[in-house]
Write a protein that holds these residues in place. Structure first.
Motif, PDB file in Angstrom:
ATOM      1  N   GLU A 679       0.860  -1.181   0.000  1.00 15.63           N
ATOM      2  CA  GLU A 679       0.000   0.000   0.000  1.00 15.63           C
ATOM      3  C   GLU A 679       0.895   1.229   0.000  1.00 15.63           C
ATOM      4  N   VAL A 680       0.696   2.119  -0.965  1.00 14.77           N
ATOM      5  CA  VAL A 680       1.467   3.359  -1.060  1.00 14.77           C
ATOM      6  C   VAL A 680       0.523   4.512  -0.744  1.00 14.77           C
ATOM      7  N   VAL A 681       0.871   5.294   0.250  1.00  9.55           N
ATOM      8  CA  VAL A 681       0.052   6.426   0.679  1.00  9.55           C
ATOM      9  C   VAL A 681       0.817   7.718   0.414  1.00  9.55           C
ATOM     10  N   VAL A 682       0.203   8.622  -0.322  1.00  3.48           N
ATOM     11  CA  VAL A 682       0.792   9.940  -0.568  1.00  3.48           C
ATOM     12  C   VAL A 682       0.290  10.902   0.501  1.00  3.48           C
ATOM     13  N   SER A 683       1.215  11.442   1.257  1.00  5.83           N
ATOM     14  CA  SER A 683       0.867  12.372   2.328  1.00  5.83           C
ATOM     15  C   SER A 683       1.726  13.623   2.186  1.00  5.83           C
ATOM     16  N   PRO A 684       1.246  14.645   1.487  1.00  5.41           N
ATOM     17  CA  PRO A 684       2.093  15.804   1.170  1.00  5.41           C
ATOM     18  C   PRO A 684       2.067  16.919   2.201  1.00  5.41           C
ATOM     19  N   TYR A 685       1.530  16.676   3.400  1.00  4.07           N
ATOM     20  CA  TYR A 685       1.277  17.798   4.288  1.00  4.07           C
ATOM     21  C   TYR A 685       2.305  17.995   5.395  1.00  4.07           C
ATOM     22  N   ARG A 686       2.891  16.941   5.912  1.00  4.61           N
ATOM     23  CA  ARG A 686       3.803  17.116   7.037  1.00  4.61           C
ATOM     24  C   ARG A 686       4.700  15.903   7.141  1.00  4.61           C
ATOM     25  N   ALA A 687       5.313  15.654   8.295  1.00  2.00           N
ATOM     26  CA  ALA A 687       6.241  14.545   8.460  1.00  2.00           C
ATOM     27  C   ALA A 687       5.527  13.217   8.246  1.00  2.00           C
ATOM     28  N   MET A 688       6.323  12.169   8.036  1.00  2.00           N
ATOM     29  CA  MET A 688       5.782  10.885   7.660  1.00  2.00           C
ATOM     30  C   MET A 688       5.225  10.087   8.829  1.00  2.00           C
ATOM     31  N   VAL A 689       5.638  10.381  10.057  1.00  2.00           N
ATOM     32  CA  VAL A 689       5.221   9.558  11.189  1.00  2.00           C
ATOM     33  C   VAL A 689       3.727   9.700  11.463  1.00  2.00           C
ATOM     34  N   ALA A 690       3.210  10.924  11.406  1.00  2.00           N
ATOM     35  CA  ALA A 690       1.793  11.128  11.720  1.00  2.00           C
ATOM     36  C   ALA A 690       0.869  10.359  10.774  1.00  2.00           C
ATOM     37  N   PRO A 691       1.055  10.400   9.446  1.00  2.00           N
ATOM     38  CA  PRO A 691       0.195   9.581   8.583  1.00  2.00           C
ATOM     39  C   PRO A 691       0.381   8.082   8.818  1.00  2.00           C
ATOM     40  N   LEU A 692       1.591   7.652   9.175  1.00  2.00           N
ATOM     41  CA  LEU A 692       1.811   6.242   9.465  1.00  2.00           C
ATOM     42  C   LEU A 692       1.012   5.818  10.687  1.00  2.00           C
ATOM     43  N   VAL A 693       1.041   6.629  11.726  1.00  2.00           N
ATOM     44  CA  VAL A 693       0.250   6.339  12.921  1.00  2.00           C
ATOM     45  C   VAL A 693      -1.238   6.347  12.583  1.00  2.00           C
ATOM     46  N   ASN A 694      -1.645   7.326  11.776  1.00  2.00           N
ATOM     47  CA  ASN A 694      -3.050   7.423  11.374  1.00  2.00           C
ATOM     48  C   ASN A 694      -3.495   6.169  10.628  1.00  2.00           C
ATOM     49  N   TYR A 695      -2.657   5.667   9.747  1.00  2.00           N
ATOM     50  CA  TYR A 695      -2.995   4.487   8.951  1.00  2.00           C
ATOM     51  C   TYR A 695      -3.135   3.254   9.852  1.00  2.00           C
ATOM     52  N   ILE A 696      -2.201   3.073  10.780  1.00  2.00           N
ATOM     53  CA  ILE A 696      -2.260   1.918  11.676  1.00  2.00           C
ATOM     54  C   ILE A 696      -3.477   2.011  12.588  1.00  2.00           C
ATOM     55  N   GLU A 697      -3.809   3.227  13.052  1.00  2.00           N
ATOM     56  CA  GLU A 697      -5.017   3.407  13.854  1.00  2.00           C
ATOM     57  C   GLU A 697      -6.258   3.008  13.065  1.00  2.00           C
ATOM     58  N   ALA A 698      -6.299   3.394  11.778  1.00  2.00           N
ATOM     59  CA  ALA A 698      -7.459   3.047  10.949  1.00  2.00           C
ATOM     60  C   ALA A 698      -7.560   1.542  10.751  1.00  2.00           C
ATOM     61  N   LEU A 699      -6.442   0.856  10.572  1.00  2.00           N
ATOM     62  CA  LEU A 699      -6.477  -0.609  10.487  1.00  2.00           C
ATOM     63  C   LEU A 699      -6.988  -1.210  11.786  1.00  2.00           C
ATOM     64  N   HIS A 700      -6.576  -0.660  12.908  1.00  2.00           N
ATOM     65  CA  HIS A 700      -7.023  -1.168  14.198  1.00  2.00           C
ATOM     66  C   HIS A 700      -8.528  -0.986  14.377  1.00  2.00           C
ATOM     67  N   ARG A 701      -9.052   0.147  13.918  1.00  2.00           N
ATOM     68  CA  ARG A 701     -10.495   0.358  14.024  1.00  2.00           C
ATOM     69  C   ARG A 701     -11.262  -0.611  13.125  1.00  2.00           C
TER      70      ARG A 701
END
Length: 752
Positions: A679-701
């Motif tokens: 899975e490739v996620v384009v996140s052009p807004y800020r550092a890479m850690v926050a979208p990574l955490v967001n993605y894992i949280e969404a999988l957990h939900r």
């Protein structure tokens, strides 16, 4: 190929402006490495079985939507921050995360609450919008540094000339005229830089591209030294303006200055950038106050001022007037040019046409600078004020600008307004360095010349590490020199004109290589700018070496040495991580044997079960391994091999700041063989850690009964101090995800 690339809003993506994030420069694989990658993929194909089995075994849907397109985001009227809905269609569980982040000890809780009061709550799901500035807004925002220098540069020049007595002061006008000529010449040369680099051409970029790596590093070191001293000198001059108006505060100069730097540190760590129109007010107020002072003072003349001028000073000569004295005065007065390159750095921030608006704004800025500098020199000549004069109250010394304002306006509201505007614009000039210093440091970190921690955005969307470093060094220098502006000036000129000289020399090489239309004229302009800057650099370095310029030379040299050592370490690590045939990491057993395929098939059937079970037996635990992959190297291949050898569902995840780099990574993945789900996620807004955490949280939900194991490749250096140069991603993810149940963070070490 079943992987999904998340482009913003489904439209054409664009590269973010401003400093790049950790993945903004995906290392390119040369043909030899691509061949090795293909060979490695063939070996994987012999042991991994059918890629479709791995995809069907995924217990979750990896398609979690996309982040909105940049053109769909609109900033608020005051701040350039926009709340962005996370992947999966929900916002972050900020309150739960906040409670979980609170340390368990009493002292820890007190420190945490103090941090939140000073810095605010983390901005976990927020985008920065880079607004385009009109010329009337860009002028005060980008020229605060250089225009505020007229508050101390004339005084610094006179402080040297007065050592020669009346004979020394006689050189005031000729030296000022030479400085004005240099202002115009360097400004014209920077107009050429803007035309050649319409996307921003700072000294580091121009020198690196045209002169080579080491000259680029020297330019960057000079520039960062300039920014450090901008904070120290501007705060010193701002505090001097306050103590001139309130002499009783003079004994507290150093504590006041350190407190101001601490306030600037806290304010910038908060990370919220106000709209430019708010920053414009202090600069325009200062411009208005200076023009009022000059016009009223010149009209009144010596006999018509609010208070009679002091008698012409009978200055006692402390030394003879010679070439060295004149050179030192010229170097001190030339600090009025600091900040000249600010507009050429920020060309992309202008409204279209960017380069034309930037050149026009630069012309306005230099015109105002020349008028203020020349007008103040004329007023000083008319009134006869000198630096170091005791305040009328008998407490402390009064700045030249304060003397001029008091003689012209008296002690009424116009005097107070002038001093307040001066202090405000000087502190604003110091704050400008907080924007530029972390940016230059992040560019160096992108090129592996600085630790990669300086690429990281903090939880308030600021380059926190660079901001802290700038504040600490500036505070130490300010305190070491007692907060005296004239003592700090000798340090200032070296860094400023070192960057100017290398930037303009780089432009000479640029025009010589390009040889386009009117290249000879452009080359001549930049050659004049480079020559004049070099003259001031040599003058400051020789004449003021023993007065403190050696400190700036030492700081510049130290930065270059450290940058080269850091680059050497990263190069050695890159060589160790390079793909080559004799370092292929493969499991010793078949990854997808018939029994494993049956197990994965059972996992696929269990994916449809939604009832949570007790997990007291190993067979009752449902697994998903997520492997974040930043680059294609040996460490990443080892992490993938480890994850696949567990014979549980695996999902590889790559985050990219742009669609272009996402496509490049997908090409590498295809070259490898596409053996595991990606899975490739384009996140052009800020550092890479926050979208990574967001993605894992969404999988957990999506599947709360799953145990998600995040497997991170981690480089382990031989020496402990080398570990400081590497991003501790595993520790950061643990802190960000520990409030969620059934999330396991593990690392696969790669020792170098």
């Amino acid at each position: 190929m079943s992987d999904t690339t998340r482009s913003p809003g489904g439209g054409e993506s664009e590269r973010t402006s401003g400093p790049p994030g950790p993945s903004a420069a995906l290392p390119a694989l040369d043909p030899d490495q691509l061949r090795v990658l293909g060979s490695l993929g063939q070996e994987w194909g012999r042991v991994s079985g059918d890629p479709g089995v791995w995809r069907r075994a995924l217990p979750v849907d990896p398609d979690l939507g996309s982040f909105p397109a940049r053109h769909e985001l609109r900033p608020a009227p005051i701040v350039r921050l926009v709340s962005v809905t996370g992947l999966g269609g929900t916002q972050h569980e900020a309150e739960a995360a906040e409670e979980a982040d609170v340390p368990p000890t009493r002292m820890g809780r007190a420190g945490y609450r103090l941090r939140r009061v000073l810095l605010g709550a983390p901005l976990k799901n927020t985008a920065l919008i880079h607004e385009r500035m009109r010329k009337l807004v860009a002028l005060p925002v980008l020229s605060a540094d250089i225009l505020s220098s007229v508050a101390y540069a004339p005084e610094a020049m006179l402080a040297v000339l007065i050592l020669g007595g009346a004979a020394g002061l006689a050189f005031t006008v000729p030296i000022a005229a030479a400085i004005v000529f240099m202002m115009v010449a360097v400004a014209v040369s920077y107009r050429q830089t803007i035309r050649a680099y319409p996307h921003g051409g700072g000294s580091y970029i121009v020198a690196s591209e045209n002169l080579g790596r080491r000259p680029g590093l020297v330019a960057a070191a000079g520039l960062m030294t300039d920014y450090i001293l901008t904070v120290a000198v501007s705060v010193a001059a701002g505090v001097a303006a306050i103590t001139s108006a309130i002499p009783a505060l003079a004994p507290a100069t150093v504590p006041m200055g350190v407190a101001v730097i601490a306030i600037l540190l806290a304010g910038n760590l908060r990370g919220i950038r106000q709209a430019g129109v708010l920053f414009a007010a202090p600069t325009y107020a200062f411009i208005a106050a200076m023009f009022a002072l000059i016009i009223v003072g010149l009209i009144q003349g010596p006999g018509g001022s609010a208070h009679p001028p002091p008698p012409s000073p009978h200055a006692q000569a402390a030394q003879g007037v010679g070439v060295l004295l004149v050179m030192r005065a010229f170097a001190s007065g030339s600090t009025a040019m600091t900040g000249m390159e600010a507009i050429s750095n920020a060309v992309p921030a202008f409204k279209s046409p960017e380069w034309r608006n930037a050149r026009t704004t630069l012309t306005w800025m230099v015109g105002i600078l020349v008028a203020l500098f020349a007008g103040l020199i004329a007023l000083i000549q008319l009134t006869g004020v000198v630096p170091g004069a005791a305040h009328a109250s008998g407490s402390g010394h009064e700045t030249v600008l304060s003397q001029l304002a008091r003689l012209t306006f008296g002690t009424g509201w116009m005097y107070v307004f002038t001093q307040a505007a001066t202090a405000a614009v000087l502190l604003l000039a110091a704050n400008t360095a907080y924007n530029d210093f972390p940016r230059v440091l992040s560019l160096m970190a992108r090129d592996n010349h600085a630790p990669r921690v300086f690429l990281r955005l903090g939880d308030r969307l600021a380059f926190s590490n660079g901001i802290i470093l700038l504040s600490v060094v500036a505070a130490v220098i300010f305190a070491a020199f007692g907060g005296v502006t004239t003592s700090l000036i000798p340090l200032y000129a070296v860094g400023v004109f070192l960057a100017f000289t290398l930037s303009q020399s780089g432009m000479v090489v640029h025009w010589w290589r390009l040889r386009g239309a009117h290249w000879r004229k452009s080359l001549a302009f930049n050659a004049v700018g480079a020559s004049l800057s070099a003259i001031v650099l040599l003058t400051a370095g020789i004449a003021k070496f023993t007065e403190g310029a050696w400190v700036a030379v030492f700081i510049v040299g130290l930065q270059v040495v450290l940058a080269l050592r850091v680059r050497r370490h990263y190069d050695s690590v890159g060589a160790a991580l390079r793909l080559h045939p004799h370092a292929m990491e493969l499991p010793r057993r078949t990854i997808c044997s018939p029994s494993t395929r049956d197990a994965l098939a059972r996992i696929e059937e269990d994916n449809h079960r939604t009832v949570e079970e007790n997990e007291e037996m190993p067979s009752e635990i449902h697994h998903l391994s997520v492997v974040p992959i930043e680059t294609v190297d040996l460490a990443s291949m080892r992490a993938l091999a480890y994850a696949a050898s567990l014979q549980q569902p695996v999902l590889a995840l790559h985050l990219s700041p742009s669609e272009e780099e996402a496509e490049r990574f997908r090409g590498y993945w295809t070259q490898w063989g596409d053996h595991l789900p990606l899975e490739v996620v384009v996140s052009p807004y800020r550092a890479m850690v926050a979208p990574l955490v967001n993605y894992i949280e969404a999988l957990h939900r999506q599947r709360r009964d799953l145990t998600i194991t995040v497997i991170i490749p981690e480089v382990i250096a031989r020496h402990w101090w080398h570990n400081l140069l590497h991003d501790r991603l595993a520790a950061r993810l643990r802190r960000a995800l520990h409030h969620l149940p059934k999330i396991v963070i593990t690392t696969v070490p790669f020792h170098v």
